[in-house]
Write a protein that holds these residues in place. Structure first.
Motif, PDB file in Angstrom:
ATOM      1  N   ALA A   1      49.956  36.583  44.060  1.00  0.00           N
ATOM      2  CA  ALA A   1      48.511  36.820  44.032  1.00  0.00           C
ATOM      3  C   ALA A   1      48.071  37.376  42.683  1.00  0.00           C
ATOM      4  O   ALA A   1      47.100  36.894  42.079  1.00  0.00           O
TER       5      ALA A   1
ATOM      6  N   THR B   1      35.545  40.025  40.903  1.00  0.00           N
ATOM      7  CA  THR B   1      36.003  38.961  41.792  1.00  0.00           C
ATOM      8  C   THR B   1      36.098  37.676  40.976  1.00  0.00           C
ATOM      9  O   THR B   1      35.788  37.662  39.779  1.00  0.00           O
ATOM     10  N   GLY B   2      36.475  36.604  41.616  1.00  0.00           N
ATOM     11  CA  GLY B   2      36.535  35.315  40.936  1.00  0.00           C
ATOM     12  C   GLY B   2      35.181  34.804  40.495  1.00  0.00           C
ATOM     13  O   GLY B   2      35.088  33.884  39.670  1.00  0.00           O
TER      14      GLY B   2
ATOM     15  N   THR C   1      48.343  34.842  39.878  1.00  0.00           N
ATOM     16  CA  THR C   1      47.282  33.836  39.990  1.00  0.00           C
ATOM     17  C   THR C   1      45.971  34.384  39.451  1.00  0.00           C
ATOM     18  O   THR C   1      45.255  33.708  38.700  1.00  0.00           O
ATOM     19  N   ILE C   2      45.634  35.630  39.815  1.00  0.00           N
ATOM     20  CA  ILE C   2      44.414  36.262  39.297  1.00  0.00           C
ATOM     21  C   ILE C   2      44.484  36.386  37.782  1.00  0.00           C
ATOM     22  O   ILE C   2      43.547  36.013  37.057  1.00  0.00           O
TER      23      ILE C   2
ATOM     24  N   HIS D   1      42.278  42.665  47.140  1.00  0.00           N
ATOM     25  CA  HIS D   1      42.865  41.665  48.033  1.00  0.00           C
ATOM     26  C   HIS D   1      42.816  40.305  47.355  1.00  0.00           C
ATOM     27  O   HIS D   1      42.024  40.072  46.435  1.00  0.00           O
ATOM     28  N   PHE D   2      43.674  39.425  47.811  1.00  0.00           N
ATOM     29  CA  PHE D   2      43.679  38.029  47.379  1.00  0.00           C
ATOM     30  C   PHE D   2      43.848  37.219  48.652  1.00  0.00           C
ATOM     31  O   PHE D   2      44.948  37.127  49.195  1.00  0.00           O
TER      32      PHE D   2
ATOM     33  N   GLN E   1      52.368  39.399  46.971  1.00  0.00           N
ATOM     34  CA  GLN E   1      51.514  40.165  46.063  1.00  0.00           C
ATOM     35  C   GLN E   1      51.761  39.770  44.611  1.00  0.00           C
ATOM     36  O   GLN E   1      50.822  39.703  43.816  1.00  0.00           O
TER      37      GLN E   1
ATOM     38  N   GLU F   1      41.951  31.320  39.774  1.00  0.00           N
ATOM     39  CA  GLU F   1      40.989  31.424  40.873  1.00  0.00           C
ATOM     40  C   GLU F   1      39.725  32.139  40.420  1.00  0.00           C
ATOM     41  O   GLU F   1      39.183  32.987  41.118  1.00  0.00           O
ATOM     42  N   SER F   2      39.250  31.793  39.216  1.00  0.00           N
ATOM     43  CA  SER F   2      37.998  32.332  38.677  1.00  0.00           C
ATOM     44  C   SER F   2      37.089  31.182  38.280  1.00  0.00           C
ATOM     45  O   SER F   2      37.565  30.132  37.824  1.00  0.00           O
TER      46      SER F   2
ATOM     47  N   ASP G   1      39.108  33.787  47.960  1.00  0.00           N
ATOM     48  CA  ASP G   1      38.342  35.022  47.812  1.00  0.00           C
ATOM     49  C   ASP G   1      39.269  36.154  47.375  1.00  0.00           C
ATOM     50  O   ASP G   1      40.300  36.397  48.000  1.00  0.00           O
ATOM     51  N   TRP G   2      38.919  36.828  46.279  1.00  0.00           N
ATOM     52  CA  TRP G   2      39.716  37.972  45.828  1.00  0.00           C
ATOM     53  C   TRP G   2      38.827  39.025  45.187  1.00  0.00           C
ATOM     54  O   TRP G   2      37.706  38.741  44.754  1.00  0.00           O
TER      55      TRP G   2
END
Length: 209
Positions: A88, A203-204, A91-92, A45-46, A85, A97-98, A3-4
């Motif tokens: 995170a 978000t993802g 990765t985003i 947040h991640f 961070q 993470e999508s 969840d991010w």
């Protein structure tokens, strides 16, 4: 999927004419796509990792339209970010993470064949989204400015705003004029080209409505 969420102002500049044909499913003005993007995360947040107050930036280049692939990208992460961070944000930004097609991070990453090693540097960022004015800079890497499009006769600001019913980056953005110059792995150099400024809330799973 972790969840991010990231929320805050974004500045994007590209080498297309004002408006950017890509926003209308048309081919890029110059036949290729080059861009610089940066964001300030006001809230984010991640998983359990907080991202509030951090910046990120990225430089892109594709030899043709984005959907034909073969692009390259230079990610830049706020030097202040902790190791957690940094991981995170990378990765985003890499779209890992999508959901497929849900975010521009995932869409762009799927069209990139070379990611340059990330840079961890101070990022200067200011944005006035409503007035299509902003600036971001990473010393020795990228300097991008956005300002309102000017009426060629009167010189007065010409404000234009785009609304999209289905977007993977934004639902509404102010359009402007950009000046961008880079140093390093990906060379960009232009003035009087497209810029857009928007409030990212994503978000993802995609844009938060």
């Amino acid at each position: 999927m972790i969840d991010w969420l990231i929320r805050g102002p974004e500045i994007a500049t590209c080498n297309c004419a004002y408006g950017c044909p890509c926003q209308f499913n048309a081919l890029p003005t110059q036949g290729n796509c080059k861009a610089s993007v940066a964001m300030r995360i006001d809230k984010g947040h991640f998983g359990e990792v907080k991202l509030d107050g951090l910046h990120w930036a990225e430089i892109f280049a594709w030899p043709g339209p984005i959907h034909e692939g073969h692009g390259e990208a230079q990610p830049i992460i706020d030097q202040r970010a902790s190791p957690e961070q940094r991981n995170a944000l990378l990765t985003i930004m890499s779209g890992q993470e999508s959901m497929p097609g849900a975010t521009y991070f995932q869409v762009f990453s799927s069209m990139i064949e070379k990611f340059h090693e990330p840079l961890f540097k101070p990022i200067t960022f200011t944005a006035d989204v409503e007035n299509a004015t902003g600036h971001f800079k990473v010393d020795g890497v990228v300097d991008s400015k956005a300002e309102p499009i000017r009426n060629p006769v009167t010189g007065e600001p010409h404000h234009a705003k785009l609304s999209l019913r289905k977007g993977f980056e934004f639902l509404a953005a102010e359009f402007g004029s950009s000046t961008t110059k880079t140093q390093g792995k990906i060379a960009l150099d232009w003035s009087g080209r497209h810029a857009h400024l928007t409030m990212i809330n994503i978000t993802g799973q995609g844009i938060v409505h």
